[in-house]
Motif scaffolding. Structure first.
Motif, PDB file in Angstrom:
ATOM      1  N   CYS A   1     -20.023  -0.896   5.100  1.00  0.00           N
ATOM      2  CA  CYS A   1     -19.551  -1.481   3.844  1.00  0.00           C
ATOM      3  C   CYS A   1     -18.240  -0.805   3.452  1.00  0.00           C
ATOM      4  N   LYS A   2     -17.181  -1.570   3.262  1.00  0.00           N
ATOM      5  CA  LYS A   2     -15.833  -1.023   3.143  1.00  0.00           C
ATOM      6  C   LYS A   2     -15.608  -0.155   1.902  1.00  0.00           C
ATOM      7  N   GLN A   3     -16.383  -0.371   0.852  1.00  0.00           N
ATOM      8  CA  GLN A   3     -16.128   0.398  -0.363  1.00  0.00           C
ATOM      9  C   GLN A   3     -16.430   1.882  -0.160  1.00  0.00           C
ATOM     10  N   TYR A   4     -17.280   2.217   0.823  1.00  0.00           N
ATOM     11  CA  TYR A   4     -17.615   3.623   1.036  1.00  0.00           C
ATOM     12  C   TYR A   4     -16.479   4.395   1.693  1.00  0.00           C
ATOM     13  N   PRO A   5     -15.926   3.947   2.832  1.00  0.00           N
ATOM     14  CA  PRO A   5     -14.772   4.682   3.377  1.00  0.00           C
ATOM     15  C   PRO A   5     -13.562   4.612   2.466  1.00  0.00           C
ATOM     16  N   VAL A   6     -13.410   3.539   1.710  1.00  0.00           N
ATOM     17  CA  VAL A   6     -12.303   3.455   0.754  1.00  0.00           C
ATOM     18  C   VAL A   6     -12.408   4.571  -0.282  1.00  0.00           C
ATOM     19  N   ALA A   7     -13.627   4.786  -0.797  1.00  0.00           N
ATOM     20  CA  ALA A   7     -13.825   5.834  -1.799  1.00  0.00           C
ATOM     21  C   ALA A   7     -13.506   7.213  -1.228  1.00  0.00           C
ATOM     22  N   VAL A   8     -13.911   7.463   0.034  1.00  0.00           N
ATOM     23  CA  VAL A   8     -13.648   8.759   0.658  1.00  0.00           C
ATOM     24  C   VAL A   8     -12.150   8.945   0.890  1.00  0.00           C
ATOM     25  N   VAL A   9     -11.468   7.926   1.400  1.00  0.00           N
ATOM     26  CA  VAL A   9     -10.023   8.011   1.635  1.00  0.00           C
ATOM     27  C   VAL A   9      -9.287   8.242   0.316  1.00  0.00           C
ATOM     28  N   SER A  10      -9.709   7.571  -0.732  1.00  0.00           N
ATOM     29  CA  SER A  10      -9.088   7.750  -2.041  1.00  0.00           C
ATOM     30  C   SER A  10      -9.273   9.180  -2.537  1.00  0.00           C
TER      31      SER A  10
ATOM     32  N   GLY B   1     -11.970  -0.455  -5.310  1.00  0.00           N
ATOM     33  CA  GLY B   1     -11.336   0.842  -5.104  1.00  0.00           C
ATOM     34  C   GLY B   1     -10.162   0.827  -4.160  1.00  0.00           C
ATOM     35  N   ALA B   2      -9.911  -0.287  -3.481  1.00  0.00           N
ATOM     36  CA  ALA B   2      -8.852  -0.309  -2.463  1.00  0.00           C
ATOM     37  C   ALA B   2      -7.463  -0.196  -3.082  1.00  0.00           C
ATOM     38  N   LYS B   3      -7.212  -0.853  -4.227  1.00  0.00           N
ATOM     39  CA  LYS B   3      -5.884  -0.784  -4.855  1.00  0.00           C
ATOM     40  C   LYS B   3      -5.561   0.640  -5.289  1.00  0.00           C
ATOM     41  N   LYS B   4      -6.564   1.320  -5.833  1.00  0.00           N
ATOM     42  CA  LYS B   4      -6.350   2.712  -6.232  1.00  0.00           C
ATOM     43  C   LYS B   4      -6.045   3.566  -5.009  1.00  0.00           C
ATOM     44  N   ALA B   5      -6.750   3.323  -3.900  1.00  0.00           N
ATOM     45  CA  ALA B   5      -6.508   4.081  -2.677  1.00  0.00           C
ATOM     46  C   ALA B   5      -5.102   3.822  -2.146  1.00  0.00           C
ATOM     47  N   VAL B   6      -4.596   2.577  -2.266  1.00  0.00           N
ATOM     48  CA  VAL B   6      -3.228   2.253  -1.823  1.00  0.00           C
ATOM     49  C   VAL B   6      -2.216   3.057  -2.620  1.00  0.00           C
ATOM     50  N   LEU B   7      -2.406   3.127  -3.930  1.00  0.00           N
ATOM     51  CA  LEU B   7      -1.484   3.893  -4.780  1.00  0.00           C
ATOM     52  C   LEU B   7      -1.463   5.358  -4.379  1.00  0.00           C
ATOM     53  N   ARG B   8      -2.663   5.916  -4.109  1.00  0.00           N
ATOM     54  CA  ARG B   8      -2.712   7.331  -3.737  1.00  0.00           C
ATOM     55  C   ARG B   8      -2.100   7.580  -2.370  1.00  0.00           C
ATOM     56  N   LEU B   9      -2.333   6.685  -1.428  1.00  0.00           N
ATOM     57  CA  LEU B   9      -1.761   6.866  -0.101  1.00  0.00           C
ATOM     58  C   LEU B   9      -0.256   6.651  -0.102  1.00  0.00           C
ATOM     59  N   SER B  10       0.252   5.736  -0.963  1.00  0.00           N
ATOM     60  CA  SER B  10       1.693   5.475  -1.043  1.00  0.00           C
ATOM     61  C   SER B  10       2.410   6.674  -1.639  1.00  0.00           C
TER      62      SER B  10
ATOM     63  N   ARG C   1      -1.303  12.685   6.798  1.00  0.00           N
ATOM     64  CA  ARG C   1      -2.179  12.573   7.965  1.00  0.00           C
ATOM     65  C   ARG C   1      -2.926  11.241   7.955  1.00  0.00           C
ATOM     66  N   LEU C   2      -3.360  10.808   6.773  1.00  0.00           N
ATOM     67  CA  LEU C   2      -4.052   9.525   6.676  1.00  0.00           C
ATOM     68  C   LEU C   2      -3.120   8.370   7.034  1.00  0.00           C
ATOM     69  N   VAL C   3      -1.879   8.430   6.543  1.00  0.00           N
ATOM     70  CA  VAL C   3      -0.910   7.368   6.849  1.00  0.00           C
ATOM     71  C   VAL C   3      -0.604   7.364   8.341  1.00  0.00           C
ATOM     72  N   ALA C   4      -0.536   8.566   8.937  1.00  0.00           N
ATOM     73  CA  ALA C   4      -0.192   8.682  10.350  1.00  0.00           C
ATOM     74  C   ALA C   4      -1.247   8.031  11.244  1.00  0.00           C
ATOM     75  N   VAL C   5      -2.502   8.051  10.819  1.00  0.00           N
ATOM     76  CA  VAL C   5      -3.545   7.450  11.653  1.00  0.00           C
ATOM     77  C   VAL C   5      -3.769   5.980  11.308  1.00  0.00           C
ATOM     78  N   GLY C   6      -2.949   5.421  10.393  1.00  0.00           N
ATOM     79  CA  GLY C   6      -3.021   3.995  10.103  1.00  0.00           C
ATOM     80  C   GLY C   6      -3.918   3.625   8.950  1.00  0.00           C
ATOM     81  N   ALA C   7      -4.342   4.610   8.138  1.00  0.00           N
ATOM     82  CA  ALA C   7      -5.267   4.316   7.045  1.00  0.00           C
ATOM     83  C   ALA C   7      -4.608   3.443   5.983  1.00  0.00           C
TER      84      ALA C   7
ATOM     85  N   ALA D   1      -7.157  -4.112   0.082  1.00  0.00           N
ATOM     86  CA  ALA D   1      -6.723  -4.382  -1.301  1.00  0.00           C
ATOM     87  C   ALA D   1      -6.462  -5.872  -1.483  1.00  0.00           C
ATOM     88  N   GLU D   2      -5.847  -6.490  -0.470  1.00  0.00           N
ATOM     89  CA  GLU D   2      -5.606  -7.932  -0.535  1.00  0.00           C
ATOM     90  C   GLU D   2      -6.913  -8.704  -0.597  1.00  0.00           C
ATOM     91  N   MET D   3      -7.974  -8.127   0.007  1.00  0.00           N
ATOM     92  CA  MET D   3      -9.296  -8.761  -0.010  1.00  0.00           C
ATOM     93  C   MET D   3     -10.083  -8.372  -1.264  1.00  0.00           C
TER      94      MET D   3
END
Length: 571
Positions: free
Chosen positions: A506-515, A548-557, A528-534, A542-544
């Motif tokens: 379920c995608k919300q779980y790895p999204v929460a951890v990455v965030s 939590g995906a939009k918040k994770a995008v902001l943090r990774l950006s 490191r996360l960006v380097a591995v393609g996260a 986030a498009e789907m």
């Protein structure tokens, strides 16, 4: 002095064929005598009808190919002959128009003869219905070897149960001994025994015999059948086996009690059977066996208590009979098997309601569970102990004690690393639920890669969620974020879980951890996360509109997004 004359040899016993001939001759005479009796006419009419049925049964016996070889029949026929001879003597006294003897005594004698004939008919009918007269004794009575044909096994089982019902003590002992051996050698035979054997006759031996050896052997057979499989357990319960076993547990010898407790635990493993323990008044009997019984009695009896604790209506009875006190004692003084079952019972009760959680805490169950948690090396026991502790942790005082115990938290980490999947799930749940210090979170950072691996497991249900929640809790500490980010394998696992083509997670779980991993201004972690393609994966999620995906995008950006906004403002 002349030598003493040798004593003549004893006369040889007549063969079955000879005995049948004698019986047939007496039956012919008795038919006439019963019909011509002038006194007690009603009783002789009943006797005549039984003699007619007996004649038909004997005719059927002699039609069987191997009837003369059957040892049971060889024991039955002389007794039948004796009964008929006695009846002939009584009939001769009743030919006159007026009976001059003691009428009450004659009535009693005729009634006893009538009962004896009924018993003989019953035994002969059992022999005929079993089919053993149509099988050679050389085949039927020898113990089946592995791989024996099913038909031979069926004949063997029917023969043994026939001996149980109509044989003497020696027949019964050997039949039960053979049943125990058969069930011990071949577990699959229990199903055939339950189907082809007469289970009610076996259950009757638990109460209706005064011979200790036969009773103990019968208990052994019943206990093995109850433990073998669902069908044989159902057969024992449906034929009323639970009540006699409980009575034996209360009043039998030590050996009988141990086997009875084994059978009771097996029968109550089926929740549909467990309710009947209370109906038989069995709860106090089981509790007493836990307190005063042998080690085996304790193990099986507390196992039965564990089984019946599943039934909601019986739980209050357990409390009324002070079962909790006994369970607490077994946690610290019982052997390993008893401890495991006692912990299992407490986990069931603790998980059932606030009422039982409060009672367990009141009985000082928490410190005993905690001690067993630290001392036990059995995964099965630890599963039940941790389940109980998890339930008790809903109490604020208990939660605070657990949160401040570095020893407890460290052991949870060890179980996540080295335990089985059930222990891993329960440990992760406790880590996610408890609020402990940053120092304790740093102390168990080594379990984070294992939590990442747990997030990939499809079973047991809920393990992905609790593993991600435990990780998010540990990643609130900056040093933990840095440590996990340096683990390339864990980052690759997380990225793979983010892939939309990976439907196992379920995608919300790895999204929460990455965030969580990218939070707190950790530029190194984000890189490191960006380097591995996260980032690419999370943008797609986030498009789907994954939670939590939009918040994770902001943090990774991170800084890149800030630079874009700053440049836009200057322009």
């Amino acid at each position: 002095m002349p030598p003493a004359a040798a004593s003549p040899p004893p006369p040889a016993s007549p063969s079955s064929a000879q005995t049948i001939d004698l019986i047939s001759q007496i039956l012919c005479v008795l038919h006439i005598s019963c019909l011509s009796a002038k006194s007690f006419v009603g009783r002789f009419q009943v006797l005549h009808s039984r003699l007619t049925a007996l004649e038909a049964s004997l005719s059927e016996i002699t039609d069987a190919p191997h009837w003369s070889d059957n040892s049971l029949l060889q024991a039955l026929l002389p007794n039948l002959l004796s009964t008929l001879q006695r009846l002939l003597s009584l009939a001769d006294q009743c030919h006159g128009t007026s009976f001059t003897g003691g009428k009450l005594l004659m009535q009693s004698d005729l009634d006893r003869i009538s009962i004896s004939l009924s018993d003989h008919l019953h035994d002969i009918d059992l022999l005929l219905r079993s089919g053993v007269l149509r099988q050679s004794s050389a085949i039927v009575l020898s113990h089946p070897v592995p791989g024996s044909a099913k038909e031979d096994l069926i004949y063997y089982i029917r023969d043994l149960f026939t001996r149980l019902q109509i044989g003497g003590l020696e027949f019964k002992e050997k039949a039960l001994e053979s049943l125990i051996r058969l069930l011990s050698d071949d577990e699959k035979s229990a199903l055939l025994v339950a189907r082809e054997g007469n289970i009610p006759s076996l259950i009757q031996l638990l109460d209706n015999t005064k011979h200790p050896l036969i009773r103990e052997q019968a208990i052994s057979v019943v206990a093995i059948l109850a433990s073998a499989n669902d069908q044989s357990r159902k057969a024992v319960f449906d034929e009323g086996g639970l009540g006699p076993l409980l009575r034996i547990l209360e009043t039998g010898t030590l050996g009988m009690k141990e086997k009875a407790a084994m059978g009771i635990e097996a029968l109550t493993a089926d929740p549909e059977n467990a309710w009947a323990v209370a109906a038989y008044g069995g709860v106090p009997i089981l509790i007493e066996a836990c307190k005063c019984g042998s080690m085996l009695m304790q193990v099986y009896s507390v196992g039965a208590i564990k089984n019946i604790s599943i039934v909601e209506d019986i739980r209050s009875t357990l409390v009324d009979e002070s079962a909790l006190t006994v369970l607490m004692q077994l946690l610290v003084s019982g052997n390993n098997a008893a401890q495991e079952r006692a912990a299992n019972c407490l986990s069931i009760l603790a998980s059932s309601s606030n009422y039982f959680r409060a009672l367990i805490i009141q009985e000082r169950g928490f410190p005993r569970l905690l001690k067993l948690f630290h001392d036990s090396t059995s995964f099965e026991t630890l599963e039940h102990v941790l389940t109980a502790i998890l339930a008790l942790s809903s109490s604020d005082p208990i939660a605070r004690m657990l949160s401040s115990s570095t020893n407890f938290i460290t052991q949870l980490s060890e179980l996540i690393i080295h335990g089985n999947v059930i222990l891993q799930k329960i440990s992760a749940t406790l880590i996610s639920n408890l609020s402990f210090s940053d120092g304790n979170k740093r102390a168990i950072a080594s379990c984070m890669p294992h939590l990442v691996r747990l997030m990939e497991l499809p079973k047991p249900g809920g393990i992905q969620e609790v593993a991600s929640q435990a990780l998010v809790s540990l990643l609130t500490v900056r040093s933990n974020r840095k440590e996990l980010a340096r683990d390339e394998k864990s980052l690759m696992r997380l990225t793979h879980m983010l892939d939309v083509q990976n439907e196992a997670v379920c995608k919300q779980y790895p999204v929460a951890v990455v965030s969580a991993l990218a939070g707190g201004g950790s530029n190194g972690c984000r890189k490191r996360l960006v380097a591995v393609g996260a980032l690419t994966m999370v943008q797609r999620l986030a498009e789907m509109e994954v939670a939590g995906a939009k918040k994770a995008v902001l943090r990774l950006s991170g800084n890149r997004l800030k630079n874009i906004l700053s440049r836009t403002w200057r322009e």
